[in-house]
Design an enzyme around this catalytic site. Structure first.
Site, PDB file in Angstrom:
ATOM      1  N   LYS A   1     -42.867 -27.481 -11.972  1.00 19.59           N
ATOM      2  CA  LYS A   1     -43.317 -26.593 -12.835  1.00 19.59           C
ATOM      3  C   LYS A   1     -44.847 -26.075 -12.732  1.00 19.59           C
ATOM      4  O   LYS A   1     -45.357 -26.647 -11.829  1.00 19.59           O
ATOM      5  CB  LYS A   1     -43.536 -27.537 -14.094  1.00 19.59           C
ATOM      6  CG  LYS A   1     -41.871 -28.015 -14.735  1.00 19.59           C
ATOM      7  CD  LYS A   1     -41.787 -28.721 -15.979  1.00 19.59           C
ATOM      8  CE  LYS A   1     -40.443 -28.870 -16.351  1.00 19.59           C
ATOM      9  NZ  LYS A   1     -40.211 -29.931 -17.472  1.00 19.59           N
TER      10      LYS A   1
ATOM     11  N   TYR B   1     -33.930 -22.447 -20.325  1.00 17.83           N
ATOM     12  CA  TYR B   1     -33.874 -23.293 -21.503  1.00 17.83           C
ATOM     13  C   TYR B   1     -33.142 -22.971 -22.563  1.00 17.83           C
ATOM     14  O   TYR B   1     -33.345 -23.569 -23.811  1.00 17.83           O
ATOM     15  CB  TYR B   1     -35.424 -23.733 -21.862  1.00 17.83           C
ATOM     16  CG  TYR B   1     -35.973 -24.661 -20.885  1.00 17.83           C
ATOM     17  CD1 TYR B   1     -35.738 -25.769 -20.459  1.00 17.83           C
ATOM     18  CD2 TYR B   1     -37.266 -24.134 -20.282  1.00 17.83           C
ATOM     19  CE1 TYR B   1     -36.362 -26.419 -19.636  1.00 17.83           C
ATOM     20  CE2 TYR B   1     -37.907 -25.098 -19.153  1.00 17.83           C
ATOM     21  CZ  TYR B   1     -37.426 -26.313 -18.896  1.00 17.83           C
ATOM     22  OH  TYR B   1     -38.094 -27.048 -17.989  1.00 17.83           O
TER      23      TYR B   1
ATOM     24  N   ASN C   1     -44.834 -32.287 -17.698  1.00 12.80           N
ATOM     25  CA  ASN C   1     -44.312 -33.304 -16.885  1.00 12.80           C
ATOM     26  C   ASN C   1     -43.707 -33.009 -15.608  1.00 12.80           C
ATOM     27  O   ASN C   1     -42.731 -33.530 -14.784  1.00 12.80           O
ATOM     28  CB  ASN C   1     -43.031 -33.977 -17.673  1.00 12.80           C
ATOM     29  CG  ASN C   1     -41.976 -33.020 -17.944  1.00 12.80           C
ATOM     30  OD1 ASN C   1     -42.081 -31.838 -17.619  1.00 12.80           O
ATOM     31  ND2 ASN C   1     -40.912 -33.538 -18.460  1.00 12.80           N
TER      32      ASN C   1
ATOM     33  N   HIS D   1     -38.639 -30.247 -12.982  1.00 15.88           N
ATOM     34  CA  HIS D   1     -37.203 -30.137 -13.790  1.00 15.88           C
ATOM     35  C   HIS D   1     -36.185 -30.466 -12.802  1.00 15.88           C
ATOM     36  O   HIS D   1     -36.235 -29.958 -11.602  1.00 15.88           O
ATOM     37  CB  HIS D   1     -37.145 -28.729 -14.195  1.00 15.88           C
ATOM     38  CG  HIS D   1     -35.601 -28.231 -14.526  1.00 15.88           C
ATOM     39  ND1 HIS D   1     -35.188 -28.564 -15.842  1.00 15.88           N
ATOM     40  CD2 HIS D   1     -34.506 -27.924 -13.883  1.00 15.88           C
ATOM     41  CE1 HIS D   1     -33.879 -28.314 -15.943  1.00 15.88           C
ATOM     42  NE2 HIS D   1     -33.509 -27.762 -14.659  1.00 15.88           N
TER      43      HIS D   1
ATOM     44  N   GLU E   1     -27.331 -23.515 -13.405  1.00 16.21           N
ATOM     45  CA  GLU E   1     -28.814 -23.327 -12.919  1.00 16.21           C
ATOM     46  C   GLU E   1     -29.027 -22.737 -11.619  1.00 16.21           C
ATOM     47  O   GLU E   1     -29.874 -21.664 -11.212  1.00 16.21           O
ATOM     48  CB  GLU E   1     -29.655 -24.454 -13.007  1.00 16.21           C
ATOM     49  CG  GLU E   1     -29.777 -24.956 -14.535  1.00 16.21           C
ATOM     50  CD  GLU E   1     -30.586 -26.125 -14.844  1.00 16.21           C
ATOM     51  OE1 GLU E   1     -30.711 -26.677 -16.221  1.00 16.21           O
ATOM     52  OE2 GLU E   1     -30.727 -27.166 -13.923  1.00 16.21           O
TER      53      GLU E   1
END
Ligand code: IDP
Ligand code: MG
Length: 149
Positions: free
Chosen positions: A9, A49, A112, A115, A126
């Site tokens: 990310k 998402y 965080n 992913h 994905e």
């Protein structure tokens, strides 16, 4: 041989953790078969998402994930989906086991770092969203017999 979609990310890129994160997955034995950088549009991020649409953190999640470039990857290996998730650690870094990426380098659920697909169906969706077939390579490494029985 299972495949999973992994994304570093924007916080991972900004904090200079791309090498460290890739290194952990490489050392685990997973094989990198696709990789590129992207700066996501809100539209693309919403597709990725989609399952979280309508949740209270959704707008913040879109701000976060579109804030800078990400590194998108496909990794493969035995149980790659589960192995990658366990190497990443729990969604909230506060709950993640020490030794996992999120526990070792992050503090908050909204920052965080990484992913990873959460199941076989999600991984297929994905990978198809982020990569064309030509962008995913098929190859063997000479060390593979020392990783795969
Ligand atoms: P995962 O990334 O471990 O699969 P998900 O529940 O699928 O976790 O949530 C997707 C992402 O949305 C998380 O990685 C995190 O960045 C963000 N997120 C989830 N829950 C919260 C929250 O309560 N506050 C802020 N961000 C959240
Ligand atoms: Mg998820």
């Amino acid at each position: 041989m299972e495949r999973t979609f992994i994304m570093i990310k924007p916080d991972g890129v900004q904090r200079g953790l791309v090498g460290e994160i890739i290194s952990r997955l490489e050392k685990r034995g997973l094989r990198l078969v696709g990789m590129k950088m992207m700066h996501l549009s809100r539209e693309f991020a919403t597709k990725h998402y989609a399952v979280h649409k309508g949740k209270p953190f959704f707008a913040g999640l879109l701000d976060y994930i579109t804030r800078g470039p990400v590194v998108a990857m496909v990794w493969e290996g035995t149980n790659a989906i589960e192995i990658a998730r366990r190497t990443m650690g729990a969604t909230n870094p506060a709950d993640a086991e020490p030794g996992t990426i999120r526990a070792d380098y992050a503090l908050e659920i909204g920052r965080n770092l990484i992913h990873g697909s959460d199941g076989a169906e999600t991984a297929a969706t994905e990978i198809a969203l982020w990569f064309s077939e030509e962008e995913i390579l098929s190859y063997e490494r000479s060390i593979d017999p020392w990783i795969y029985e």
